[in-house]
Design an enzyme around this catalytic site. Structure first.
Site, PDB file in Angstrom:
ATOM      1  N   GLY A  11      26.015 -45.012  90.011  1.00  0.00           N
ATOM      2  CA  GLY A  11      25.216 -45.929  89.190  1.00  0.00           C
ATOM      3  C   GLY A  11      24.163 -45.174  88.405  1.00  0.00           C
ATOM      4  N   ARG A  72      32.577 -43.482  88.080  1.00  0.00           N
ATOM      5  CA  ARG A  72      33.047 -43.434  89.462  1.00  0.00           C
ATOM      6  C   ARG A  72      34.410 -42.745  89.383  1.00  0.00           C
ATOM      7  NH1 ARG A  72      29.435 -48.080  89.933  1.00  0.00           N
ATOM      8  NH2 ARG A  72      27.904 -47.165  91.312  1.00  0.00           N
ATOM      9  N   ASP A 103      23.872 -42.512  97.073  1.00  0.00           N
ATOM     10  CA  ASP A 103      24.402 -42.000  98.344  1.00  0.00           C
ATOM     11  C   ASP A 103      25.894 -41.687  98.273  1.00  0.00           C
ATOM     12  OD1 ASP A 103      24.955 -44.846 100.529  1.00  0.00           O
ATOM     13  OD2 ASP A 103      25.092 -44.693  98.359  1.00  0.00           O
ATOM     14  N   THR A 126      18.802 -43.204  91.867  1.00  0.00           N
ATOM     15  CA  THR A 126      19.287 -44.575  92.061  1.00  0.00           C
ATOM     16  C   THR A 126      18.106 -45.530  92.004  1.00  0.00           C
ATOM     17  OG1 THR A 126      20.130 -46.162  93.695  1.00  0.00           O
ATOM     18  CG2 THR A 126      19.278 -44.100  94.569  1.00  0.00           C
ATOM     19  N   ASP A 128      17.929 -48.147  93.614  1.00  0.00           N
ATOM     20  CA  ASP A 128      17.863 -48.866  94.897  1.00  0.00           C
ATOM     21  C   ASP A 128      16.862 -48.281  95.892  1.00  0.00           C
ATOM     22  OD1 ASP A 128      19.926 -50.352  93.857  1.00  0.00           O
ATOM     23  OD2 ASP A 128      21.489 -49.171  94.835  1.00  0.00           O
ATOM     24  N   ASP A 130      17.375 -46.190  98.192  1.00  0.00           N
ATOM     25  CA  ASP A 130      17.939 -46.253  99.546  1.00  0.00           C
ATOM     26  C   ASP A 130      18.319 -44.886 100.118  1.00  0.00           C
ATOM     27  OD1 ASP A 130      20.010 -45.830  97.801  1.00  0.00           O
ATOM     28  OD2 ASP A 130      21.322 -47.383  98.614  1.00  0.00           O
ATOM     29  N   ARG A 172      21.491 -53.105  96.310  1.00  0.00           N
ATOM     30  CA  ARG A 172      22.645 -52.929  97.193  1.00  0.00           C
ATOM     31  C   ARG A 172      22.269 -53.412  98.592  1.00  0.00           C
ATOM     32  NH1 ARG A 172      26.672 -48.069  95.947  1.00  0.00           N
ATOM     33  NH2 ARG A 172      24.812 -46.830  96.265  1.00  0.00           N
TER      34      ARG A 172
HETATM   35  P1  ADP Z   1      26.343 -43.853  93.972  1.00  0.00           P
HETATM   36  O1  ADP Z   1      26.225 -42.377  93.882  1.00  0.00           O
HETATM   37  O2  ADP Z   1      25.493 -44.540  92.960  1.00  0.00           O
HETATM   38  O3  ADP Z   1      26.144 -44.355  95.379  1.00  0.00           O
HETATM   39  P2  ADP Z   1      29.237 -44.319  94.231  1.00  0.00           P
HETATM   40  O4  ADP Z   1      29.130 -44.792  95.627  1.00  0.00           O
HETATM   41  O5  ADP Z   1      30.081 -45.109  93.311  1.00  0.00           O
HETATM   42  O6  ADP Z   1      27.822 -44.252  93.506  1.00  0.00           O
HETATM   43  O7  ADP Z   1      29.754 -42.821  94.245  1.00  0.00           O
HETATM   44  C1  ADP Z   1      29.933 -42.103  93.054  1.00  0.00           C
HETATM   45  C2  ADP Z   1      31.086 -41.154  93.153  1.00  0.00           C
HETATM   46  O8  ADP Z   1      30.877 -40.210  94.208  1.00  0.00           O
HETATM   47  C3  ADP Z   1      32.413 -41.799  93.503  1.00  0.00           C
HETATM   48  O9  ADP Z   1      33.037 -42.373  92.387  1.00  0.00           O
HETATM   49  C4  ADP Z   1      33.205 -40.592  94.009  1.00  0.00           C
HETATM   50  O10 ADP Z   1      33.689 -39.814  92.954  1.00  0.00           O
HETATM   51  C5  ADP Z   1      32.124 -39.806  94.752  1.00  0.00           C
HETATM   52  N1  ADP Z   1      32.200 -40.146  96.184  1.00  0.00           N
HETATM   53  C6  ADP Z   1      31.660 -41.199  96.829  1.00  0.00           C
HETATM   54  N2  ADP Z   1      31.986 -41.216  98.129  1.00  0.00           N
HETATM   55  C7  ADP Z   1      32.784 -40.139  98.326  1.00  0.00           C
HETATM   56  C8  ADP Z   1      33.483 -39.576  99.450  1.00  0.00           C
HETATM   57  N3  ADP Z   1      33.425 -40.160 100.646  1.00  0.00           N
HETATM   58  N4  ADP Z   1      34.207 -38.452  99.251  1.00  0.00           N
HETATM   59  C9  ADP Z   1      34.264 -37.860  98.049  1.00  0.00           C
HETATM   60  N5  ADP Z   1      33.654 -38.341  96.961  1.00  0.00           N
HETATM   61  C10 ADP Z   1      32.930 -39.451  97.080  1.00  0.00           C
END
Ligand code: ADP
Length: 323
Positions: A11, A72, A103, A126, A128, A130, A172
Protein backbone atom coordinates in the site's frame (compact mmCIF):
# COMPACT_ATOMS: atom_id res chain seq x y z
CA UNK A 1 28.34 -2.62 -0.74
CA UNK A 2 28.75 -0.47 -3.85
CA UNK A 3 25.25 -0.22 -5.27
CA UNK A 4 21.89 -0.22 -3.55
CA UNK A 5 18.45 -0.86 -5.00
CA UNK A 6 15.42 0.93 -3.65
CA UNK A 7 11.75 0.04 -4.01
CA UNK A 8 8.33 0.90 -2.57
CA UNK A 9 5.92 -1.96 -2.13
CA UNK A 10 2.39 -2.78 -0.97
CA UNK A 11 0.00 0.00 0.00
CA UNK A 12 1.29 3.48 -0.83
CA UNK A 13 1.67 6.09 1.88
CA UNK A 14 2.36 9.84 1.87
CA UNK A 15 6.04 10.40 2.66
CA UNK A 16 7.31 7.48 0.59
CA UNK A 17 8.75 10.01 -1.86
CA UNK A 18 10.54 11.83 0.94
CA UNK A 19 12.02 8.44 1.92
CA UNK A 20 13.09 7.66 -1.66
CA UNK A 21 14.77 11.05 -1.82
CA UNK A 22 16.54 10.57 1.51
CA UNK A 23 17.80 7.07 0.69
CA UNK A 24 19.01 8.17 -2.75
CA UNK A 25 20.76 11.32 -1.57
CA UNK A 26 22.31 9.70 1.54
CA UNK A 27 23.60 6.83 -0.60
CA UNK A 28 25.17 9.14 -3.16
CA UNK A 29 26.60 11.27 -0.34
CA UNK A 30 28.30 8.10 0.94
CA UNK A 31 29.68 7.22 -2.47
CA UNK A 32 27.17 4.51 -3.33
CA UNK A 33 25.43 4.00 -6.63
CA UNK A 34 21.60 3.92 -6.53
CA UNK A 35 19.12 2.03 -8.68
CA UNK A 36 15.40 2.70 -8.53
CA UNK A 37 13.26 -0.41 -8.86
CA UNK A 38 9.75 0.22 -10.20
CA UNK A 39 6.44 -1.27 -9.00
CA UNK A 40 7.78 -2.92 -5.87
CA UNK A 41 8.99 -6.49 -6.11
CA UNK A 42 7.40 -6.67 -9.55
CA UNK A 43 10.14 -4.47 -11.00
CA UNK A 44 12.76 -6.67 -9.42
CA UNK A 45 11.22 -9.76 -11.01
CA UNK A 46 10.73 -8.16 -14.45
CA UNK A 47 13.88 -6.04 -14.39
CA UNK A 48 12.24 -2.61 -14.47
CA UNK A 49 15.22 -0.87 -12.92
CA UNK A 50 16.84 2.51 -13.60
CA UNK A 51 19.88 4.29 -12.23
CA UNK A 52 19.01 7.19 -9.91
CA UNK A 53 21.08 10.32 -9.66
CA UNK A 54 20.48 13.14 -7.22
CA UNK A 55 18.28 14.99 -9.77
CA UNK A 56 15.97 12.01 -10.12
CA UNK A 57 14.65 12.77 -6.66
CA UNK A 58 14.47 16.56 -6.98
CA UNK A 59 11.15 18.20 -6.18
CA UNK A 60 9.45 15.12 -4.77
CA UNK A 61 9.65 15.64 -1.00
CA UNK A 62 6.27 17.36 -1.02
CA UNK A 63 4.45 14.82 -3.19
CA UNK A 64 2.10 12.10 -1.96
CA UNK A 65 2.19 8.64 -3.55
CA UNK A 66 5.46 7.17 -4.81
CA UNK A 67 7.38 8.06 -7.95
CA UNK A 68 8.69 4.48 -8.03
CA UNK A 69 5.06 3.24 -8.14
CA UNK A 70 4.03 0.35 -6.01
CA UNK A 71 2.39 -2.99 -6.64
CA UNK A 72 1.44 -6.26 -5.13
CA UNK A 73 3.53 -9.02 -6.67
CA UNK A 74 2.37 -12.64 -6.62
CA UNK A 75 5.54 -13.97 -8.29
CA UNK A 76 7.67 -12.76 -5.40
CA UNK A 77 5.81 -15.05 -3.02
CA UNK A 78 7.18 -18.08 -4.94
CA UNK A 79 10.80 -19.37 -4.79
CA UNK A 80 11.02 -19.15 -8.61
CA UNK A 81 9.95 -15.51 -8.59
CA UNK A 82 12.45 -14.63 -5.91
CA UNK A 83 15.21 -16.44 -7.84
CA UNK A 84 14.38 -14.32 -10.87
CA UNK A 85 14.47 -11.21 -8.66
CA UNK A 86 17.88 -12.20 -7.34
CA UNK A 87 19.20 -12.85 -10.87
CA UNK A 88 18.06 -9.38 -11.97
CA UNK A 89 19.69 -7.79 -8.94
CA UNK A 90 22.99 -9.42 -9.77
CA UNK A 91 22.69 -8.45 -13.42
CA UNK A 92 22.20 -4.80 -12.37
CA UNK A 93 25.07 -4.99 -9.87
CA UNK A 94 22.77 -4.26 -6.92
CA UNK A 95 24.28 -5.66 -3.74
CA UNK A 96 21.90 -4.35 -1.06
CA UNK A 97 18.20 -3.58 -1.00
CA UNK A 98 16.14 -0.88 0.74
CA UNK A 99 12.46 -1.80 0.89
CA UNK A 100 9.86 0.81 1.87
CA UNK A 101 6.51 -0.75 2.74
CA UNK A 102 4.20 -2.36 5.23
CA UNK A 103 4.33 -5.68 7.00
CA UNK A 104 3.71 -7.72 3.84
CA UNK A 105 6.61 -6.03 2.08
CA UNK A 106 8.92 -6.52 5.04
CA UNK A 107 7.87 -10.16 5.27
CA UNK A 108 8.91 -10.54 1.64
CA UNK A 109 12.25 -8.85 2.42
CA UNK A 110 12.82 -11.15 5.38
CA UNK A 111 12.23 -14.28 3.29
CA UNK A 112 14.35 -12.97 0.41
CA UNK A 113 17.25 -12.10 2.73
CA UNK A 114 17.05 -15.55 4.24
CA UNK A 115 17.23 -17.32 0.88
CA UNK A 116 19.95 -15.22 -0.70
CA UNK A 117 22.95 -13.52 0.75
CA UNK A 118 21.59 -9.99 0.26
CA UNK A 119 21.55 -7.30 2.95
CA UNK A 120 17.99 -5.96 3.12
CA UNK A 121 16.99 -2.87 5.06
CA UNK A 122 13.31 -2.08 5.60
CA UNK A 123 11.65 1.28 6.16
CA UNK A 124 8.19 1.34 7.74
CA UNK A 125 5.92 2.86 5.07
CA UNK A 126 2.23 2.48 5.84
CA UNK A 127 -0.57 4.77 7.00
CA UNK A 128 -1.73 2.03 9.39
CA UNK A 129 1.13 2.48 11.90
CA UNK A 130 1.02 -1.27 12.56
CA UNK A 131 4.75 -2.00 12.57
CA UNK A 132 6.35 -2.84 15.88
CA UNK A 133 9.54 -1.09 17.00
CA UNK A 134 8.84 2.38 15.67
CA UNK A 135 6.70 5.07 17.29
CA UNK A 136 5.09 5.97 13.99
CA UNK A 137 5.32 4.81 10.39
CA UNK A 138 5.77 6.95 7.29
CA UNK A 139 2.34 8.18 6.18
CA UNK A 140 0.51 7.70 9.45
CA UNK A 141 0.63 11.32 10.57
CA UNK A 142 -0.54 12.59 7.19
CA UNK A 143 -3.45 10.14 7.15
CA UNK A 144 -4.38 11.18 10.67
CA UNK A 145 -4.49 14.83 9.61
CA UNK A 146 -6.59 13.96 6.57
CA UNK A 147 -9.04 12.20 8.88
CA UNK A 148 -9.24 15.34 11.05
CA UNK A 149 -10.09 17.53 8.09
CA UNK A 150 -12.85 15.15 7.07
CA UNK A 151 -14.31 14.67 10.54
CA UNK A 152 -14.34 18.42 11.19
CA UNK A 153 -16.51 18.82 8.10
CA UNK A 154 -18.76 15.92 9.02
CA UNK A 155 -19.28 17.47 12.44
CA UNK A 156 -20.73 20.62 10.90
CA UNK A 157 -23.48 18.64 9.25
CA UNK A 158 -23.87 16.16 12.12
CA UNK A 159 -24.65 18.90 14.64
CA UNK A 160 -27.05 20.63 12.29
CA UNK A 161 -29.15 17.49 11.92
CA UNK A 162 -28.75 15.77 15.29
CA UNK A 163 -27.38 12.63 13.77
CA UNK A 164 -25.24 9.70 14.78
CA UNK A 165 -22.40 9.35 12.29
CA UNK A 166 -20.22 6.30 11.86
CA UNK A 167 -17.05 7.29 10.04
CA UNK A 168 -14.96 4.41 8.75
CA UNK A 169 -11.22 4.95 8.64
CA UNK A 170 -8.39 2.73 7.42
CA UNK A 171 -5.91 0.83 9.59
CA UNK A 172 -6.30 -2.76 8.50
CA UNK A 173 -6.28 -4.68 11.78
CA UNK A 174 -4.88 -1.79 13.81
CA UNK A 175 -6.87 0.90 15.60
CA UNK A 176 -4.28 3.69 15.71
CA UNK A 177 -5.93 5.87 13.07
CA UNK A 178 -9.40 5.36 14.56
CA UNK A 179 -8.40 5.95 18.17
CA UNK A 180 -6.03 8.88 17.71
CA UNK A 181 -8.27 10.27 14.96
CA UNK A 182 -11.15 10.23 17.45
CA UNK A 183 -9.13 11.95 20.16
CA UNK A 184 -7.82 14.61 17.81
CA UNK A 185 -11.15 15.35 16.16
CA UNK A 186 -13.13 15.30 19.39
CA UNK A 187 -15.24 12.36 18.23
CA UNK A 188 -17.37 10.62 20.84
CA UNK A 189 -15.97 7.12 20.43
CA UNK A 190 -13.72 4.83 18.42
CA UNK A 191 -14.43 1.22 17.58
CA UNK A 192 -11.11 -0.55 17.18
CA UNK A 193 -10.13 -4.13 16.35
CA UNK A 194 -7.88 -4.48 19.40
CA UNK A 195 -10.93 -4.70 21.63
CA UNK A 196 -13.52 -6.09 19.26
CA UNK A 197 -13.85 -9.47 20.86
CA UNK A 198 -13.37 -8.32 24.44
CA UNK A 199 -16.20 -5.81 24.77
CA UNK A 200 -19.28 -4.81 22.84
CA UNK A 201 -17.96 -1.37 21.96
CA UNK A 202 -21.23 -0.18 20.44
CA UNK A 203 -23.23 -1.18 23.47
CA UNK A 204 -20.75 0.56 25.71
CA UNK A 205 -20.90 3.74 23.66
CA UNK A 206 -24.69 3.88 23.53
CA UNK A 207 -25.09 3.12 27.23
CA UNK A 208 -22.36 5.41 28.48
CA UNK A 209 -22.35 8.30 26.19
CA UNK A 210 -24.70 8.80 23.34
CA UNK A 211 -27.32 11.44 23.98
CA UNK A 212 -26.50 11.91 27.61
CA UNK A 213 -25.72 15.52 26.99
CA UNK A 214 -25.30 15.78 23.24
CA UNK A 215 -27.56 15.87 20.30
CA UNK A 216 -25.13 14.47 17.78
CA UNK A 217 -22.30 12.00 17.86
CA UNK A 218 -19.43 10.87 15.70
CA UNK A 219 -17.94 7.42 16.09
CA UNK A 220 -14.78 6.46 14.24
CA UNK A 221 -14.70 2.81 13.17
CA UNK A 222 -11.53 1.05 12.06
CA UNK A 223 -12.08 -0.84 8.80
CA UNK A 224 -11.32 -4.42 9.70
CA UNK A 225 -12.90 -7.82 9.51
CA UNK A 226 -12.60 -7.83 13.27
CA UNK A 227 -14.84 -4.79 13.76
CA UNK A 228 -17.04 -5.46 10.73
CA UNK A 229 -16.71 -1.82 9.62
CA UNK A 230 -19.02 1.20 9.86
CA UNK A 231 -21.90 -0.35 7.88
CA UNK A 232 -22.10 -3.20 10.31
CA UNK A 233 -22.59 -0.85 13.25
CA UNK A 234 -25.03 1.37 11.39
CA UNK A 235 -27.19 -1.67 10.63
CA UNK A 236 -27.08 -2.71 14.24
CA UNK A 237 -28.17 0.71 15.46
CA UNK A 238 -30.99 0.80 12.92
CA UNK A 239 -32.27 -2.51 14.27
CA UNK A 240 -31.63 -2.06 17.98
CA UNK A 241 -32.17 1.69 18.39
CA UNK A 242 -34.51 2.79 15.58
CA UNK A 243 -35.01 6.18 17.29
CA UNK A 244 -31.54 7.32 16.17
CA UNK A 245 -30.90 8.95 12.82
CA UNK A 246 -27.81 7.09 11.60
CA UNK A 247 -25.43 7.95 8.77
CA UNK A 248 -22.26 6.31 7.46
CA UNK A 249 -19.22 7.89 5.81
CA UNK A 250 -16.42 5.70 4.52
CA UNK A 251 -13.35 7.87 4.03
CA UNK A 252 -11.60 5.29 1.85
CA UNK A 253 -8.63 6.08 -0.34
CA UNK A 254 -8.56 9.80 0.24
CA UNK A 255 -6.72 8.82 3.45
CA UNK A 256 -3.84 7.53 1.34
CA UNK A 257 -3.25 10.73 -0.58
CA UNK A 258 -2.06 14.26 -0.08
CA UNK A 259 1.11 16.13 0.61
CA UNK A 260 2.97 14.61 3.57
CA UNK A 261 2.98 16.55 6.84
CA UNK A 262 6.19 17.98 8.32
CA UNK A 263 6.25 15.05 10.73
CA UNK A 264 6.17 12.47 7.94
CA UNK A 265 8.74 14.31 5.82
CA UNK A 266 11.17 14.55 8.72
CA UNK A 267 10.53 10.95 9.75
CA UNK A 268 11.08 9.71 6.18
CA UNK A 269 14.24 11.80 5.83
CA UNK A 270 15.71 10.52 9.08
CA UNK A 271 14.81 6.91 8.34
CA UNK A 272 16.15 7.13 4.80
CA UNK A 273 19.48 8.53 5.94
CA UNK A 274 19.65 5.96 8.75
CA UNK A 275 19.05 3.14 6.24
CA UNK A 276 22.27 4.09 4.45
CA UNK A 277 24.15 4.45 7.77
CA UNK A 278 22.96 0.93 8.62
CA UNK A 279 24.21 -0.45 5.31
CA UNK A 280 27.57 1.30 5.74
CA UNK A 281 27.82 -0.23 9.23
CA UNK A 282 27.22 -3.70 7.82
CA UNK A 283 23.74 -4.09 9.29
CA UNK A 284 21.42 -6.44 7.46
CA UNK A 285 17.86 -7.61 7.64
CA UNK A 286 16.53 -4.98 9.99
CA UNK A 287 13.81 -2.40 9.79
CA UNK A 288 14.83 1.12 10.78
CA UNK A 289 12.52 2.70 13.31
CA UNK A 290 12.43 5.76 15.53
CA UNK A 291 11.59 5.21 19.16
CA UNK A 292 11.71 7.95 21.78
CA UNK A 293 13.28 10.17 19.12
CA UNK A 294 16.23 7.80 18.59
CA UNK A 295 16.99 5.71 15.52
CA UNK A 296 16.67 2.00 16.27
CA UNK A 297 17.31 -1.21 14.32
CA UNK A 298 14.47 -3.68 14.58
CA UNK A 299 14.87 -7.27 13.36
CA UNK A 300 12.27 -8.02 10.66
CA UNK A 301 10.73 -10.81 12.70
CA UNK A 302 10.05 -8.40 15.54
CA UNK A 303 8.78 -5.55 13.36
CA UNK A 304 6.15 -7.70 11.70
CA UNK A 305 5.00 -9.50 14.80
CA UNK A 306 1.64 -7.85 14.30
CA UNK A 307 0.82 -7.05 17.88
CA UNK A 308 1.89 -3.44 18.26
CA UNK A 309 -0.03 -2.52 21.39
CA UNK A 310 -2.60 0.24 21.64
CA UNK A 311 -2.05 2.33 24.76
CA UNK A 312 -4.87 1.84 27.24
CA UNK A 313 -4.22 5.41 28.37
CA UNK A 314 -5.43 6.67 24.97
CA UNK A 315 -8.65 4.69 25.30
CA UNK A 316 -9.19 6.24 28.72
CA UNK A 317 -8.47 9.74 27.42
CA UNK A 318 -11.09 9.36 24.71
CA UNK A 319 -13.62 8.01 27.20
CA UNK A 320 -13.00 10.79 29.72
CA UNK A 321 -13.12 13.61 27.19
CA UNK A 322 -16.22 12.51 25.29
CA UNK A 323 -18.75 12.80 28.13
P1 ADP B 1 2.08 -4.13 2.65
O1 ADP B 1 3.55 -4.10 2.49
O2 ADP B 1 1.47 -2.78 2.51
O3 ADP B 1 1.66 -4.87 3.90
P2 ADP B 1 1.24 -6.45 1.03
O4 ADP B 1 0.84 -7.24 2.21
O5 ADP B 1 0.31 -6.42 -0.12
O6 ADP B 1 1.47 -4.91 1.39
O7 ADP B 1 2.66 -6.96 0.54
C1 ADP B 1 3.30 -6.37 -0.56
C2 ADP B 1 4.09 -7.38 -1.33
O8 ADP B 1 5.09 -7.98 -0.51
C3 ADP B 1 3.29 -8.56 -1.85
O9 ADP B 1 2.60 -8.25 -3.03
C4 ADP B 1 4.40 -9.58 -2.12
O10 ADP B 1 5.07 -9.31 -3.32
C5 ADP B 1 5.35 -9.31 -0.95
N1 ADP B 1 5.05 -10.28 0.12
C6 ADP B 1 4.10 -10.21 1.08
N2 ADP B 1 4.09 -11.30 1.85
C7 ADP B 1 5.06 -12.12 1.36
C8 ADP B 1 5.56 -13.42 1.70
N3 ADP B 1 5.04 -14.11 2.71
N4 ADP B 1 6.57 -13.92 0.95
C9 ADP B 1 7.11 -13.23 -0.06
N5 ADP B 1 6.67 -12.02 -0.43
C10 ADP B 1 5.68 -11.46 0.25
Amino acid sequence: VKCIGILTSGGDAPGMNAAIRAVTRAAIYNGLQVKGIYRGYKGLVTGEIKEFKSQNVSNIIQLGGTILKTARCKEFTTPEGRQQAYDNMKKEGIDALVVIGGDGSLTGARIFAQEFDVPCIGLPGTIDNDLYGTDTTIGYDTALNTILDAVDKIRDTATSHERLFFVEVMGRDAGFLALNGAIASGAEAAIIPEFSTEVDQLEEFIKNGFRKSKNSSIVLVAESELTGGAMHYAERVKNEYPQYDVRVTILGHLQRGGSPTAHDRILASRLGAAAIDAIMEGQRNVMIGIEHDEVVYVPFTKAIKNDKPIKKELVNVLRALSI
